[in-house]
Design a protein around this motif. Structure first.
Motif, short mmCIF file in Angstrom:
data_model
loop_
_atom_site.label_atom_id
_atom_site.label_comp_id
_atom_site.label_asym_id
_atom_site.label_seq_id
_atom_site.Cartn_x
_atom_site.Cartn_y
_atom_site.Cartn_z
N ASP A 95 0.83 -1.20 0.00
CA ASP A 95 0.00 0.00 0.00
C ASP A 95 0.87 1.25 0.00
O ASP A 95 1.80 1.39 0.81
CB ASP A 95 -0.91 0.00 1.24
CG ASP A 95 -1.86 1.18 1.24
OD1 ASP A 95 -2.74 1.22 0.37
OD2 ASP A 95 -1.71 2.06 2.12
N ARG A 154 -3.45 1.73 -3.62
CA ARG A 154 -4.21 1.81 -2.38
C ARG A 154 -4.90 0.46 -2.18
O ARG A 154 -5.73 0.05 -2.99
CB ARG A 154 -5.24 2.94 -2.44
CG ARG A 154 -4.61 4.31 -2.48
CD ARG A 154 -3.71 4.55 -1.26
NE ARG A 154 -2.96 5.79 -1.34
CZ ARG A 154 -1.90 6.06 -0.59
NH1 ARG A 154 -1.48 5.16 0.29
NH2 ARG A 154 -1.26 7.21 -0.71
N ILE A 155 -4.53 -0.20 -1.11
CA ILE A 155 -5.05 -1.54 -0.81
C ILE A 155 -6.03 -1.43 0.34
O ILE A 155 -5.72 -0.83 1.38
CB ILE A 155 -3.90 -2.50 -0.45
CG1 ILE A 155 -2.93 -2.63 -1.64
CG2 ILE A 155 -4.44 -3.88 -0.06
CD1 ILE A 155 -1.66 -3.40 -1.32
N SER A 156 -7.21 -1.98 0.15
CA SER A 156 -8.24 -1.90 1.19
C SER A 156 -9.09 -3.16 1.13
O SER A 156 -8.84 -4.07 0.34
CB SER A 156 -9.11 -0.65 1.00
OG SER A 156 -9.75 -0.68 -0.27
N ILE A 193 -7.95 -3.23 -4.64
CA ILE A 193 -6.74 -2.44 -4.88
C ILE A 193 -7.00 -1.45 -6.00
O ILE A 193 -7.62 -1.79 -7.01
CB ILE A 193 -5.53 -3.35 -5.21
CG1 ILE A 193 -4.25 -2.52 -5.35
CG2 ILE A 193 -5.79 -4.19 -6.46
CD1 ILE A 193 -2.98 -3.36 -5.39
#
Length: 297
Positions: free
Chosen positions: A88, A100-102, A125
């Motif tokens: 991230d 952006r990793i969520s 992502i």
């Protein structure tokens, strides 16, 4: 084609003392009409060097089964990891946003959807294609070029490969540096040592690259793919004035490019295979890959 086996029960007494009982023992036999005496001889041969005094067989059955013909043995190999880890917020190329990793659905949030004790994470992502170790298709440079979905696997997977050792030399890898390397039909991996600065502010400063004449040489001699362990296959300093001859020449010739490789020092100069396969995404030019080499053990 059938192979024939005999199955039987056996009672065996040894000359030097002791005995053996076997149930449903099997031996290979040459044909379906083999005699019990011939089967007994084969059993005695298998028991050698123990001297057999007496062998008595019962419940003898001879049967055929499809013969398994072994194919050519593939030499033992090992895998060498050649990709960076994507995390991230990672900066791959200066000026481009990091990934952006969520979680779209976390393990905890999923529990009321499944049976007790069953849970899953569905991850999300957001990234630009130029993230981590990635592959450029012709569409990255040319609007009418082949996109990721159009690249054939035989240009991406299990390619015979060579390494060009350029670490510690001039920034630009020239045609002269490639002259002694057999590149036709191969993945050509440029080992510049640029990956030692990965994810630091120095990664894009005076970085190694492939020169125009080097790129033209690889096109002329039929390279299948070109990779580099640096921030870009082209010179990105101000002196380059925004020109990208390596991208332009290689991708115009349909030669995929892999940038931001790592660990090329762990590879032999030749005699291995290279794989870097992106997802089949239509209308997309560049995407991260899991690049690796298959090396003789």
């Amino acid at each position: 084609m059938l192979r024939y086996r005999a199955e039987f029960d056996a009672e065996v007494t040894f000359t030097d003392g002791g005995d053996l009982s076997a149930r449903r023992f099997q031996v290979d036999v040459p044909h379906p009409d083999v005699t019990e005496a011939e089967i007994t001889e084969r059993l005695i041969a298998l028991l050698a060097p123990r001297p057999v005094d007496r062998a008595r067989l019962s419940a003898v059955r001879v049967f055929g089964e499809p013969a398994v013909i072994p194919g050519p043995r593939r030499p033992p190999t090992r895998f060498v990891e050649l990709s960076h880890v994507i995390r991230d917020g990672l900066t791959t190329y200066p000026g481009l946003p990091g990934p952006r990793i969520s979680r779209y659905l976390s393990h905890a949030e999923s529990r009321d959807r499944y049976a007790p004790g069953t849970e899953f994470s569905i991850d999300r992502i957001t990234l630009v294609g130029n993230t981590g170790t990635y592959l450029d298709s012709p569409f990255h440079r040319y609007p009418d070029g082949t996109d990721l979905a159009g690249l054939p696997l035989d240009r991406l997977a299990e390619l015979p490969a060579v390494v060009v050792r350029a670490a510690g030399g001039p920034r630009g890898v020239t045609a002269a540096a490639l002259a002694e390397v057999d590149v036709a039909g191969r993945a050509v991996l440029l080992h510049t040592g640029g990956d030692r600065h990965w994810a630091t502010k120095d990664y894009a400063v005076d970085a190694p690259y492939l020169t125009r004449d080097g790129a033209q040489d690889l096109v002329d001699r039929g390279a299948a793919l070109v990779g580099i362990d640096a921030v870009n296959i082209d010179d990105i300093t101000a002196q380059a004035h925004g020109e990208r001859p390596a991208h332009s020449l290689l991708l115009a010739a349909g030669i995929p490019i892999v940038e931001h490789l790592t660990n090329l020092a762990a590879l032999p100069p030749h005699g291995f295979r290279f794989t870097a396969v992106p997802p089949r995404i239509a209308g997309f030019g560049t995407f991260p890959v899991r690049a690796y080499a298959t090396v003789p053990a």
